[in-house]
Design a protein around this motif. Sequence first.
Motif, short mmCIF file in Angstrom:
data_model
loop_
_atom_site.label_atom_id
_atom_site.label_comp_id
_atom_site.label_asym_id
_atom_site.label_seq_id
_atom_site.Cartn_x
_atom_site.Cartn_y
_atom_site.Cartn_z
N ASP A 35 47.53 28.47 32.16
CA ASP A 35 48.19 27.19 31.91
C ASP A 35 49.38 26.99 32.84
N GLN A 36 49.95 28.07 33.34
CA GLN A 36 51.10 28.01 34.25
C GLN A 36 50.69 28.00 35.72
N GLY A 37 49.39 27.88 35.98
CA GLY A 37 48.92 27.77 37.36
C GLY A 37 48.46 29.05 38.01
N VAL A 38 48.37 30.13 37.25
CA VAL A 38 47.86 31.40 37.79
C VAL A 38 46.34 31.35 37.71
N ASP A 39 45.68 31.56 38.85
CA ASP A 39 44.22 31.56 38.89
C ASP A 39 43.63 32.97 38.82
N GLN A 40 44.36 33.94 39.34
CA GLN A 40 43.85 35.32 39.38
C GLN A 40 45.01 36.30 39.35
N VAL A 41 44.70 37.52 38.92
CA VAL A 41 45.70 38.58 38.86
C VAL A 41 45.15 39.83 39.54
N THR A 42 46.07 40.63 40.04
CA THR A 42 45.73 41.91 40.65
C THR A 42 46.62 42.97 40.03
N LEU A 43 46.03 44.07 39.56
CA LEU A 43 46.78 45.15 38.97
C LEU A 43 47.27 46.09 40.07
N MET A 44 48.57 46.40 40.00
CA MET A 44 49.20 47.26 41.00
C MET A 44 49.75 48.52 40.33
N GLU A 45 49.60 49.64 41.00
CA GLU A 45 50.22 50.89 40.56
C GLU A 45 51.14 51.36 41.68
N ASP A 46 52.43 51.39 41.38
CA ASP A 46 53.42 51.79 42.38
C ASP A 46 53.25 51.02 43.69
N GLY A 47 52.95 49.70 43.57
CA GLY A 47 52.84 48.85 44.74
C GLY A 47 51.49 48.85 45.43
N GLN A 48 50.54 49.65 44.95
CA GLN A 48 49.21 49.73 45.55
C GLN A 48 48.19 49.03 44.64
N VAL A 49 47.26 48.31 45.26
CA VAL A 49 46.23 47.61 44.50
C VAL A 49 45.31 48.63 43.82
N VAL A 50 45.11 48.44 42.51
CA VAL A 50 44.22 49.30 41.73
C VAL A 50 42.98 48.53 41.32
N PHE A 51 43.16 47.25 40.97
CA PHE A 51 42.06 46.44 40.48
C PHE A 51 42.34 44.98 40.77
N GLY A 52 41.31 44.28 41.23
CA GLY A 52 41.44 42.84 41.41
C GLY A 52 41.28 42.44 42.85
N PRO A 53 41.39 41.16 43.05
CA PRO A 53 41.83 40.16 42.08
C PRO A 53 40.78 39.85 41.03
N MET A 54 41.28 39.51 39.84
CA MET A 54 40.44 39.17 38.71
C MET A 54 40.77 37.74 38.29
N SER A 55 39.76 36.89 38.25
CA SER A 55 39.95 35.49 37.87
C SER A 55 40.36 35.37 36.41
N LEU A 56 41.20 34.40 36.11
CA LEU A 56 41.57 34.11 34.74
C LEU A 56 40.76 32.94 34.18
N HIS A 57 39.79 32.47 34.94
CA HIS A 57 38.95 31.33 34.53
C HIS A 57 37.54 31.81 34.21
N ALA A 58 36.88 31.05 33.35
CA ALA A 58 35.50 31.38 32.97
C ALA A 58 34.55 31.31 34.13
#
Length: 66
Positions: free
Chosen positions: A43-66
Amino acid sequence: MVWTWRFEKADGAAVSPQDDGGSFASRGDAESWVGEFYGDLADQGVDQVTLMEDGQVVFGPMSLHA
């Protein structure tokens, strides 16, 4: 280890939601938080998220939409 989320538009541009969750002590805590708040983030305009561990990408990007 510090777990955080990176928030983005669909094109990868950064987005700053009202509540970014801060940092988390575990991956499970981070995943639980985004699972609870993904609708608010979208609702705030975020389309996708990426999980970071200590600044490194672990997972994603993952869409927040169906």
